[in-house]
Scaffold this motif. Sequence first.
Motif, mmCIF file in Angstrom:
data_model
loop_
_atom_site.group_PDB
_atom_site.id
_atom_site.type_symbol
_atom_site.label_atom_id
_atom_site.label_comp_id
_atom_site.label_asym_id
_atom_site.label_seq_id
_atom_site.Cartn_x
_atom_site.Cartn_y
_atom_site.Cartn_z
ATOM 1 N N LEU A 185 -40.706 42.645 61.634
ATOM 2 C CA LEU A 185 -40.117 42.357 60.331
ATOM 3 C C LEU A 185 -38.760 41.683 60.463
ATOM 4 O O LEU A 185 -38.199 41.209 59.475
ATOM 5 C CB LEU A 185 -39.975 43.665 59.532
ATOM 6 C CG LEU A 185 -41.283 44.436 59.274
ATOM 7 C CD1 LEU A 185 -40.990 45.745 58.549
ATOM 8 C CD2 LEU A 185 -42.261 43.591 58.478
ATOM 9 N N ARG A 186 -38.222 41.643 61.684
ATOM 10 C CA ARG A 186 -36.918 41.037 61.952
ATOM 11 C C ARG A 186 -37.045 39.637 62.543
ATOM 12 O O ARG A 186 -36.075 39.088 63.065
ATOM 13 C CB ARG A 186 -36.129 41.921 62.932
ATOM 14 C CG ARG A 186 -35.861 43.322 62.409
ATOM 15 C CD ARG A 186 -35.324 44.228 63.521
ATOM 16 N NE ARG A 186 -35.072 45.572 63.020
ATOM 17 C CZ ARG A 186 -33.879 46.048 62.697
ATOM 18 N NH1 ARG A 186 -32.810 45.272 62.825
ATOM 19 N NH2 ARG A 186 -33.736 47.268 62.251
ATOM 20 N N LYS A 187 -38.221 39.042 62.474
ATOM 21 C CA LYS A 187 -38.476 37.778 63.170
ATOM 22 C C LYS A 187 -37.583 36.636 62.698
ATOM 23 O O LYS A 187 -37.366 35.669 63.434
ATOM 24 C CB LYS A 187 -39.941 37.383 63.006
ATOM 25 C CG LYS A 187 -40.375 37.155 61.567
ATOM 26 C CD LYS A 187 -41.868 36.894 61.491
ATOM 27 C CE LYS A 187 -42.316 36.723 60.038
ATOM 28 N NZ LYS A 187 -43.779 36.521 59.948
ATOM 29 N N ASP A 188 -37.037 36.723 61.480
ATOM 30 C CA ASP A 188 -36.164 35.662 60.981
ATOM 31 C C ASP A 188 -34.710 35.881 61.359
ATOM 32 O O ASP A 188 -33.843 35.070 61.024
ATOM 33 C CB ASP A 188 -36.277 35.550 59.456
ATOM 34 C CG ASP A 188 -37.649 35.058 59.016
ATOM 35 O OD1 ASP A 188 -38.249 34.266 59.778
ATOM 36 O OD2 ASP A 188 -38.111 35.465 57.946
ATOM 37 N N PHE A 227 -24.385 43.946 70.758
ATOM 38 C CA PHE A 227 -24.807 44.817 69.657
ATOM 39 C C PHE A 227 -24.432 44.190 68.317
ATOM 40 O O PHE A 227 -25.225 44.193 67.374
ATOM 41 C CB PHE A 227 -24.160 46.200 69.784
ATOM 42 C CG PHE A 227 -25.020 47.226 70.467
ATOM 43 C CD1 PHE A 227 -25.966 47.944 69.752
ATOM 44 C CD2 PHE A 227 -24.902 47.459 71.826
ATOM 45 C CE1 PHE A 227 -26.768 48.886 70.370
ATOM 46 C CE2 PHE A 227 -25.693 48.390 72.465
ATOM 47 C CZ PHE A 227 -26.632 49.115 71.744
ATOM 48 N N GLU A 228 -23.230 43.650 68.227
ATOM 49 C CA GLU A 228 -22.768 43.071 66.970
ATOM 50 C C GLU A 228 -23.494 41.765 66.662
ATOM 51 O O GLU A 228 -23.859 41.493 65.513
ATOM 52 C CB GLU A 228 -21.258 42.837 67.038
ATOM 53 C CG GLU A 228 -20.623 42.496 65.705
ATOM 54 C CD GLU A 228 -19.107 42.469 65.767
ATOM 55 O OE1 GLU A 228 -18.487 42.120 64.746
ATOM 56 O OE2 GLU A 228 -18.543 42.790 66.844
ATOM 57 N N ARG A 229 -23.724 40.941 67.701
ATOM 58 C CA ARG A 229 -24.413 39.668 67.482
ATOM 59 C C ARG A 229 -25.878 39.882 67.103
ATOM 60 O O ARG A 229 -26.483 39.041 66.457
ATOM 61 C CB ARG A 229 -24.318 38.796 68.735
ATOM 62 C CG ARG A 229 -22.938 38.222 68.943
ATOM 63 C CD ARG A 229 -22.918 37.148 70.008
ATOM 64 N NE ARG A 229 -22.961 37.694 71.351
ATOM 65 C CZ ARG A 229 -23.944 37.485 72.218
ATOM 66 N NH1 ARG A 229 -24.991 36.760 71.877
ATOM 67 N NH2 ARG A 229 -23.892 38.002 73.420
ATOM 68 N N ALA A 230 -26.441 41.018 67.507
ATOM 69 C CA ALA A 230 -27.847 41.304 67.202
ATOM 70 C C ALA A 230 -28.021 42.017 65.871
ATOM 71 O O ALA A 230 -29.146 42.406 65.522
ATOM 72 C CB ALA A 230 -28.460 42.146 68.316
ATOM 73 N N ASP A 231 -26.947 42.193 65.109
ATOM 74 C CA ASP A 231 -27.023 42.913 63.836
ATOM 75 C C ASP A 231 -28.107 42.315 62.937
ATOM 76 O O ASP A 231 -28.124 41.109 62.673
ATOM 77 C CB ASP A 231 -25.668 42.853 63.133
ATOM 78 C CG ASP A 231 -25.616 43.741 61.899
ATOM 79 O OD1 ASP A 231 -26.419 44.678 61.812
ATOM 80 O OD2 ASP A 231 -24.767 43.484 61.024
ATOM 81 N N GLY A 232 -29.019 43.157 62.485
ATOM 82 C CA GLY A 232 -30.124 42.716 61.645
ATOM 83 C C GLY A 232 -31.326 42.249 62.432
ATOM 84 O O GLY A 232 -32.411 42.059 61.877
ATOM 85 N N ALA A 254 -24.095 54.666 70.479
ATOM 86 C CA ALA A 254 -24.321 53.528 69.576
ATOM 87 C C ALA A 254 -25.727 53.584 68.982
ATOM 88 O O ALA A 254 -25.926 53.258 67.802
ATOM 89 C CB ALA A 254 -24.122 52.214 70.337
ATOM 90 N N LEU A 255 -26.712 54.020 69.765
ATOM 91 C CA LEU A 255 -28.078 54.138 69.260
ATOM 92 C C LEU A 255 -28.177 55.243 68.221
ATOM 93 O O LEU A 255 -28.851 55.095 67.194
ATOM 94 C CB LEU A 255 -29.043 54.419 70.414
ATOM 95 C CG LEU A 255 -29.256 53.299 71.435
ATOM 96 C CD1 LEU A 255 -30.192 53.769 72.536
ATOM 97 C CD2 LEU A 255 -29.807 52.052 70.763
ATOM 98 N N ASP A 256 -27.514 56.352 68.484
ATOM 99 C CA ASP A 256 -27.581 57.494 67.564
ATOM 100 C C ASP A 256 -26.904 57.186 66.231
ATOM 101 O O ASP A 256 -27.420 57.528 65.158
ATOM 102 C CB ASP A 256 -26.919 58.721 68.197
ATOM 103 C CG ASP A 256 -27.829 59.426 69.190
ATOM 104 O OD1 ASP A 256 -29.050 59.168 69.158
ATOM 105 O OD2 ASP A 256 -27.321 60.208 70.006
ATOM 106 N N VAL A 273 -29.657 47.459 64.325
ATOM 107 C CA VAL A 273 -30.230 46.777 65.488
ATOM 108 C C VAL A 273 -31.459 47.535 65.980
ATOM 109 O O VAL A 273 -31.446 48.762 66.088
ATOM 110 C CB VAL A 273 -29.192 46.690 66.635
ATOM 111 C CG1 VAL A 273 -29.826 46.103 67.887
ATOM 112 C CG2 VAL A 273 -28.002 45.859 66.211
ATOM 113 N N ARG A 274 -32.527 46.769 66.257
ATOM 114 C CA ARG A 274 -33.670 47.353 66.962
ATOM 115 C C ARG A 274 -33.503 47.051 68.447
ATOM 116 O O ARG A 274 -33.332 45.894 68.828
ATOM 117 C CB ARG A 274 -34.989 46.765 66.484
ATOM 118 C CG ARG A 274 -36.192 47.450 67.153
ATOM 119 C CD ARG A 274 -37.501 46.772 66.844
ATOM 120 N NE ARG A 274 -38.635 47.596 67.235
ATOM 121 C CZ ARG A 274 -39.904 47.237 67.118
ATOM 122 N NH1 ARG A 274 -40.214 46.047 66.618
ATOM 123 N NH2 ARG A 274 -40.868 48.042 67.487
ATOM 124 N N VAL A 275 -33.549 48.088 69.274
ATOM 125 C CA VAL A 275 -33.342 47.918 70.706
ATOM 126 C C VAL A 275 -34.686 47.951 71.434
ATOM 127 O O VAL A 275 -35.498 48.861 71.248
ATOM 128 C CB VAL A 275 -32.409 49.004 71.273
ATOM 129 C CG1 VAL A 275 -32.370 48.943 72.799
ATOM 130 C CG2 VAL A 275 -31.005 48.837 70.709
#
Length: 452
Positions: A185-188, A227-232, A254-256, A273-275
Amino acid sequence: MNHVLIVDDEAEIRTSLESILSEEGYTVTTAATAGEALELIRDADYGVVLLDIWLPDKDGLETLGEIRRVEGAPEVVIISGHGTIEAAVRATKLGAYDFLEKPLSLDRTLIVLKNAMKARQMRDDNQEFARQLAVKGPVTGQSVPMKALRQQIKLMAPTNGRVLIFGESGTGKELIGRAMHAESLRKDRVFVELNCAAIPEDYIESELFGYRNSAVPGGPAEKRGTFERADGGTLFLDEVGDMSLKTQAKVLRALDEQRFLPVGASHPVHVDVRVIAATNKDLEEEIARGNFREDLFYRLNVIPFYVPPLRDRKEDIPLLVKEFLQEFGAQYGRPRVEMSEEALGALKQYHWPGNVRELRNLVERVLILNPKANRIEKKHLPMLVYRESPKNAVRGEEFATLLEAREAYERDYILKKLDECHGNVTRAAEGLGLERSHLYRKMKTLGVSVKE
């Protein structure tokens, strides 16, 4: 892509920014109104839009929403002389890449613009990857393990569950991570990757979480971490088993909390973020040795994936070879190269310690070394693939003398080690147990060049 659109009703700001950014190598266009900007965006491809929040004909945040609905929309950085936390949060939720306050800091503006350009490029790369997936699927192969892997991707990709991908080096773990993102769902949104094994321990925290207020000597004033650049979007942590225990503790938090404190910052950054993590190590064994946190393992291992080594799916080798021949054939202007059944049979007998990456490198090397061959025969293959097992020697019948066989073996073994070390002769020498000067002499004797 380095085309920037500046949208601001103040002529001085437009002129000043245009002059500065042009000197930095950007192609710059300016607009004084939202209507003019939207017309320009529909007619041309911009990497980033610097958008004032107060415009004479339309609210900047309303304009942001319209820009985001344009196909192939640029990244948008909101600028405002009346910045508030509420406005910044609202802009971010509407899809703005970042928020800058007037008077603009030149250093911060250039950093944000550079990162926004990278984010736009990554988004384009992800969309291209998704288009390729639609044509040929996420992973090549018709073996049972590959069919099962594709089915698992299809089921798990649309969820937000964290993924841990296990597999030997060279099996294609990053490819699986990208396929998961492309079908999610985050492909965009962005797909950001970080190789934890490639970052020195002193720098990995700033790579992950960024820093503020010139916290890193010699670096820019601030840096947005992965982490910040991957937001969303999706953050792919490769070789996660190589992180230190200190870094693991910070990643766990950060994950929690889905928030973290950049180095030198006074306020935490909240992210969504999805890791997806990957490792070539047995993490349960690493836990037993005290090298990996058990609680982090369970946070990451929500959805486990296993990518089988190439030796366990040799029936996929012809399909992979065909794909690589098409890729490199097009790259080197030789679109009709094929491989003989005898040569494919030899490839199937090899044990492939470097997995799919080794096969891909081999196909490229064979094409480069045989520029006139439209059909790759067994004789064109490196002697390494003739070994029946990792412990067996090459077959002597291929050579007239023992010296020829030994030199061929040494040549291909050195080439393989240079491949593994990405052409770094010093590292290759260490891996071979030789002095650097000795390896250079051996390479010269065998006719091996670093370029090859």
